[in-house]
Design an enzyme around this catalytic site. Structure first.
Site, PDB file in Angstrom:
ATOM      1  N   ARG A  30      -8.304   0.523   5.901  1.00 24.78           N
ATOM      2  CA  ARG A  30      -9.256   1.274   6.082  1.00 24.78           C
ATOM      3  C   ARG A  30     -10.492   0.283   6.818  1.00 24.78           C
ATOM      4  NH1 ARG A  30      -6.869   3.330   1.753  1.00 24.78           N
ATOM      5  NH2 ARG A  30      -7.247   5.186   1.072  1.00 24.78           N
ATOM      6  N   GLY A  98       1.952   5.512   5.999  1.00 23.91           N
ATOM      7  CA  GLY A  98       1.103   6.679   5.582  1.00 23.91           C
ATOM      8  C   GLY A  98      -0.310   6.580   6.235  1.00 23.91           C
ATOM      9  N   SER A 168      -3.672  12.059  -1.231  1.00 25.92           N
ATOM     10  CA  SER A 168      -4.945  11.951  -0.950  1.00 25.92           C
ATOM     11  C   SER A 168      -5.488  11.303   0.500  1.00 25.92           C
ATOM     12  CB  SER A 168      -5.327  10.596  -2.257  1.00 25.92           C
ATOM     13  OG  SER A 168      -4.979   9.503  -1.723  1.00 25.92           O
ATOM     14  N   GLU A 380       1.586   4.736  -7.174  1.00 24.56           N
ATOM     15  CA  GLU A 380       2.247   3.707  -6.431  1.00 24.56           C
ATOM     16  C   GLU A 380       2.707   2.684  -7.376  1.00 24.56           C
ATOM     17  OE1 GLU A 380      -1.231   1.173  -4.776  1.00 24.56           O
ATOM     18  OE2 GLU A 380      -1.490   3.044  -4.534  1.00 24.56           O
TER      19      GLU A 380
END
Length: 495
Positions: A30, A98, A168, A380
């Site tokens: 991110r 992902g 998500s 996870e």
């Protein structure tokens, strides 16, 4: 024995180890993407070096961002990131990441030409429809509903409704680039609950830290106003989810494991390990060591004379004592931390299962006990919790995790298959799995090219002689030094 099979070390004595973890993959990728979209050069410190992080850097470079390594430490790498015009004509390899396959396409839709995406064979099976449909609704042209695909803008933004119950990351991917869209973005979720809510909160907090206006006051609705993303310096937290196998190792082997620099306030799902592992019998101390950080020490329920593994060979690990957690105040956890909507820790497998209280403890001290937990928000962690459940003295039910069938592999099917392959008693449910106590034996534990499956096999191998993990190298996705760290924790060399 095939060369790619890794003989999982058996714990022959209690462990006493300090395990310094590299940076969080979720925070790293991110932060790198936001830095590439920012209004000026920025720095991302202690970024993870792993396959997923390297794929993100390569993707952002292909789209025009500049990356300069300004420092490397055992904890990671410091990147100076210089944004540039977002250029088309690139071909991006997402691997099996992902975060790359779902975070980068919205940025690529801002490019001045076509951008092609592809990845590993299994990546072509991972769900992509919701985010690709959303990008189409916002103005992009895309030629497929899964990998491989080619995307082309322009993208003006606006309002879009998606079903994010599969991941998500569909929400986070749209949020991260939304401020750069002419109209910003309003995302509405319609469908079953969105899993892994802490990861969305992580995205929202990182956007706000970069000066982006995000309104998430209405449930299942996120509004991002158009505007600049501020250039800044970001330091990446240690990856708390990667703490899971090391903390689990202390539970299996006896003794204690300490994780330094544990953030006291974090959106990482791995923080819920404090609650889950306490409920399975561990003692956890959290000792503040600096501003916003602490040292976390897990002491095994097996510490003490007579602790033994639940296997055919039932090896006595002997007595052992946990390492001290240092001076200063200490926070003992186990009251039940909650992160995000829907995380539950209630028991309820049924009469006779041995789990009849909210704490989930149905056995005496000194044992790993089963757990009944809704892991929707922290899915996870499922492989590690399932590995411990296979070694526990009472049954476990892990639920709320139907969406992990679309992770790196179908993790529910894979866990049940591999636990049973070693003689265990596990079964699939509609939204998870049940694991019952049964003596295990050695054999090959397949990883399915899934890093968390590989580490789950290593955890079981601590107690079960003869376990061989197929393709341990897949841990390089988020933890390239896993085998070295595992061997050092056990007091030996790289295994």
């Amino acid at each position: 024995m095939p060369a790619q099979h890794w003989p999982a070390p058996v714990a022959t004595a209690p462990v006493t180890a300090i395990v310094a973890l590299p940076g969080s993959k979720s925070v790293t990728n991110r932060a790198l993407l936001l830095a590439a979209l920012a209004d000026g050069p920025g720095v991302v410190r202690q970024a993870l070096r792993s396959r997923d992080a390297d794929l993100m850097v390569a993707a952002l470079r292909a789209l025009g961002a500049g990356f300069e390594a300004i420092a490397e430490t055992p904890a990671g790498i410091d990147w100076r990131v210089t944004p540039g015009p977002i250029t088309g004509g690139a071909s991006i390899d997402v691997g099996l990441a992902g975060t790359v396959m779902r975070f980068v396409p919205p940025m690529a839709a801002l490019a001045d030409g076509e951008v092609r995406f592809d990845g590993d064979a299994h990546a072509r099976k991972r769900p992509m429809g919701p985010i690709l449909d959303a990008l189409r609704a916002l103005g992009a042209t895309i030629d497929n509903d899964a990998l491989p695909f080619t995307i082309r803008g322009p993208l003006s933004g606006g309002e879009v409704t998606i079903d994010a119950s599969g991941s998500s990351q569909f929400v986070s991917g749209l949020l991260l680039a939304a401020a750069r869209f002419e109209k910003g973005v309003t995302i509405r979720h319609a469908g079953p609950p969105v899993p892994s809510q802490p990861h969305i909160l992580m995205t929202v907090q990182m956007l706000r830290a970069a000066g982006v206006s995000v309104d998430d006051t209405e449930p299942d609705v996120w509004r991002v106003a158009p505007g600049p993303i501020a250039a800044r310096e970001t330091t990446v937290e240690p990856d708390l989810s990667n703490a899971a196998p090391f903390l689990a190792a202390a539970m299996v082997a006896g003794g204690s494991v300490t994780i330094p620099e544990w953030p006291l306030n974090t959106t990482q799902p791995g923080d819920v390990l404090r609650d889950l592992l306490t409920r399975m019998g561990a003692t956890i101390d959290l000792t503040p060591t600096g501003e916003g950080i602490a040292s976390l020490t897990l002491t095994s329920p097996r510490t003490g004379a007579g602790a033994s593994t639940a296997t055919d060979t039932a090896t006595d690990l002997g007595s052992g004592s946990g390492s001290g957690s240092g001076s200063g105040s200490s926070i003992k956890t186990g009251a039940g931390i909650r992160i995000g909507a829907g995380f539950e820790t209630d028991a309820g497998i049924g009469a006779g299962a041995g789990i009849g209280t909210d704490a989930g403890i149905g056995a005496g001290a000194g044992e790993i006990v089963g757990i009944d937990a809704d892991l929707r928000d922290v899915s996870e962690l499922t492989p590690t919790i399932a590995a411990l459940a296979a070694l526990a003295t009472t049954p476990s039910r892990l639920r709320g995790i139907a969406h992990i069938r679309g992770h790196e592999t179908d993790r529910i099917e894979a866990l049940v298959t591999e636990i049973n392959r070693l003689g265990g008693d596990a079964e699939e449910t509609d939204d998870g799995l049940i694991v019952r106590p049964r003596a295990l034996h050695g054999g090959v534990f397949h990883s399915y090219a899934d890093h968390r499956m590989a580490t789950a096999g290593a955890v079981i191998g601590l107690a079960v002689p003869g376990v061989e993990v197929e393709n341990i190298a897949t841990t390089g996705k988020t933890l390239p030094e896993f085998t070295r760290m595992w061997g050092e924790m056990l007091g030996g060399e790289d295994r």
